[in-house]
Design a protein around this motif. Structure first.
Motif, short mmCIF file in Angstrom:
data_model
loop_
_atom_site.label_atom_id
_atom_site.label_comp_id
_atom_site.label_asym_id
_atom_site.label_seq_id
_atom_site.Cartn_x
_atom_site.Cartn_y
_atom_site.Cartn_z
N GLN A 15 -53.22 -15.42 1.43
CA GLN A 15 -51.75 -15.49 1.46
C GLN A 15 -51.23 -16.47 0.42
O GLN A 15 -50.21 -16.22 -0.25
CB GLN A 15 -51.27 -15.89 2.85
CG GLN A 15 -51.54 -14.85 3.93
CD GLN A 15 -51.20 -15.35 5.32
OE1 GLN A 15 -51.00 -16.55 5.51
NE2 GLN A 15 -51.15 -14.44 6.28
N SER A 16 -51.93 -17.59 0.28
CA SER A 16 -51.54 -18.60 -0.71
C SER A 16 -51.56 -18.02 -2.12
O SER A 16 -50.62 -18.24 -2.90
CB SER A 16 -52.47 -19.80 -0.61
OG SER A 16 -52.23 -20.72 -1.66
N GLU A 17 -52.60 -17.28 -2.45
CA GLU A 17 -52.71 -16.67 -3.78
C GLU A 17 -51.61 -15.64 -4.00
O GLU A 17 -51.06 -15.53 -5.10
CB GLU A 17 -54.09 -16.03 -3.95
CG GLU A 17 -55.22 -17.04 -4.04
CD GLU A 17 -55.06 -17.98 -5.22
OE1 GLU A 17 -54.70 -17.50 -6.31
OE2 GLU A 17 -55.27 -19.20 -5.05
N GLU A 219 -40.92 -18.49 -2.47
CA GLU A 219 -42.36 -18.19 -2.56
C GLU A 219 -43.15 -19.47 -2.81
O GLU A 219 -44.26 -19.65 -2.29
CB GLU A 219 -42.62 -17.18 -3.68
CG GLU A 219 -42.10 -15.78 -3.41
CD GLU A 219 -42.77 -15.12 -2.22
OE1 GLU A 219 -43.97 -15.42 -1.98
OE2 GLU A 219 -42.12 -14.33 -1.53
N HIS A 220 -42.59 -20.38 -3.60
CA HIS A 220 -43.28 -21.65 -3.87
C HIS A 220 -43.41 -22.48 -2.59
O HIS A 220 -44.47 -23.07 -2.34
CB HIS A 220 -42.50 -22.45 -4.92
CG HIS A 220 -43.11 -23.78 -5.23
ND1 HIS A 220 -44.31 -23.90 -5.90
CD2 HIS A 220 -42.71 -25.05 -4.93
CE1 HIS A 220 -44.61 -25.19 -6.02
NE2 HIS A 220 -43.66 -25.90 -5.44
N ASN A 221 -42.35 -22.49 -1.79
CA ASN A 221 -42.40 -23.23 -0.52
C ASN A 221 -43.45 -22.64 0.41
O ASN A 221 -44.17 -23.38 1.10
CB ASN A 221 -41.03 -23.22 0.15
CG ASN A 221 -40.00 -24.05 -0.61
OD1 ASN A 221 -40.37 -24.98 -1.32
ND2 ASN A 221 -38.73 -23.73 -0.46
N ALA A 225 -46.78 -24.46 1.81
CA ALA A 225 -47.11 -24.47 3.23
C ALA A 225 -48.53 -23.97 3.46
O ALA A 225 -49.28 -24.52 4.29
CB ALA A 225 -46.11 -23.60 4.00
N CYS A 226 -48.93 -22.93 2.73
CA CYS A 226 -50.29 -22.41 2.84
C CYS A 226 -51.32 -23.44 2.37
O CYS A 226 -52.38 -23.60 2.99
CB CYS A 226 -50.43 -21.12 2.02
SG CYS A 226 -49.62 -19.68 2.74
N ARG A 231 -55.58 -27.31 3.75
CA ARG A 231 -56.11 -28.68 3.84
C ARG A 231 -56.38 -29.06 5.30
O ARG A 231 -57.39 -29.74 5.60
CB ARG A 231 -55.13 -29.66 3.20
CG ARG A 231 -55.09 -29.57 1.68
CD ARG A 231 -54.39 -30.77 1.08
NE ARG A 231 -52.98 -30.84 1.47
CZ ARG A 231 -52.00 -30.23 0.79
NH1 ARG A 231 -52.28 -29.50 -0.29
NH2 ARG A 231 -50.75 -30.35 1.20
N ASP A 232 -55.52 -28.64 6.20
CA ASP A 232 -55.73 -28.91 7.62
C ASP A 232 -57.00 -28.22 8.13
O ASP A 232 -57.80 -28.81 8.87
CB ASP A 232 -54.53 -28.44 8.44
CG ASP A 232 -53.29 -29.28 8.16
OD1 ASP A 232 -53.45 -30.42 7.67
OD2 ASP A 232 -52.17 -28.81 8.44
#
Length: 287
Positions: A15-17, A219-221, A225-226, A231-232
């Motif tokens: 999703q991040s990508e 989309e950047h936000n 968030a992803c 990292r979590d």
């Protein structure tokens, strides 16, 4: 549980990508709209500048019209005074009293020329107007020819003619300046029309730029968030892996200790130990 967390991390990474790729596409689109907007704004400024130049040239030409008209009117007034004297002489010496005087004919020509200059006529009406002016000029010439035979007012008639000639030349310049003023006025109006059109297009491009930029920011936000979620996951997965490794080491140590204790009992019973047995006892700190 560890495998489940790893699988969830893979989903979030994907999703991040996707958010990153979409953000980059929207930023590129926003840049395109920004370039279009800037080009259109520059075009608008050029049109407005060109319109302003034509406005200044129009005003100059209109000022010239007013100045030339004033000079022409002064010459016509002087000529009219002379022609009044000539008409008075005609009546006094039995001239063609039933005909209109030269001054009146000149005034009628002036009125017709003004109509020709300021009004729009059909080709047929235009020809009729020109013919009428031609007839009036012929009437003036007939009267002037008759009067010119009298030397008493010959000089006055010549002066009046010269004044009329100068006035006519100025009238031609008035017409030329008026046409030039109209030309620059039309160009000014056209430039402002183009400026309005390019300004509208620039506003539309700016609207699309803002929409694309806002979508890119969204989309950047989501991408950020992803990244935080990844990292979590990394912290939790790392902790679980560390705990698993520690548990594995503890189990291995217990197994080695148990085996070492068995070897130690053999040693105490007087049995012969191998080199590996001795190393095992030393590693377990039993020897």
């Amino acid at each position: 549980m560890l495998n489940e967390l790893i699988d969830k991390r893979k989903v979030v990474l994907q999703q991040s990508e996707e958010h990153k790729e979409k953000r980059n596409e929207l930023n590129a689109l926003a840049s395109t709209y920004a370039r279009e907007r800037n080009q259109l704004n520059a075009q608008t400024r050029e049109c407005v500048d060109e319109a302003q130049k034509n406005k200044e040239l129009r005003d100059e030409a209109n000022n010239s019209v007013h100045t030339l008209k004033a000079e022409r009117n002064v010459l016509n007034d002087k000529a009219n005074v002379l022609f009044e004297d000539i008409d008075a002489f005609k009546k006094e010496h039995g001239g063609i009293s039933n005909n209109r005087g030269i001054k009146e004919l000149h005034k009628q020509i002036e009125r017709l020329e003004m109509e020709q200059q300021t009004k729009v006529f059909s080709p047929e009406k235009e020809r009729e107007l020109i013919e009428k002016i031609k007839q009036l000029r012929a009437g003036i010439k007939d009267q002037e020819d008759e009067i010119e035979q009298n030397k008493e007012i010959h000089a006055k008639l010549q002066e009046a003619r010269d004044l009329r000639k100068e006035a006519s030349d100025l009238h031609a310049k008035v017409t030329e300046s008026a046409e030039l003023a109209q030309k620059h006025h039309d160009l000014m109006v056209e430039c402002y029309r183009k400026a309005d059109k390019s300004r509208e297009a620039a506003d539309e491009s700016h609207k699309k730029f803002v929409e694309a930029q806002e979508a890119a920011d969204e989309e950047h936000n989501k991408f950020i968030a992803c990244q935080k979620e990844i990292r979590d996951y990394d912290k939790v997965i790392g902790g679980l892996r560390k705990k698993t490794r520690k548990t594995k080491v503890t189990k291995e140590q217990k197994a080695v200790r148990k085996e070492a204790e068995q070897v130690f009992q053999q040693f105490r019973a007087g049995e012969k130990l191998t080199t590996d047995d001795i190393l095992l006892l030393q590693r377990s700190k039993l020897l």
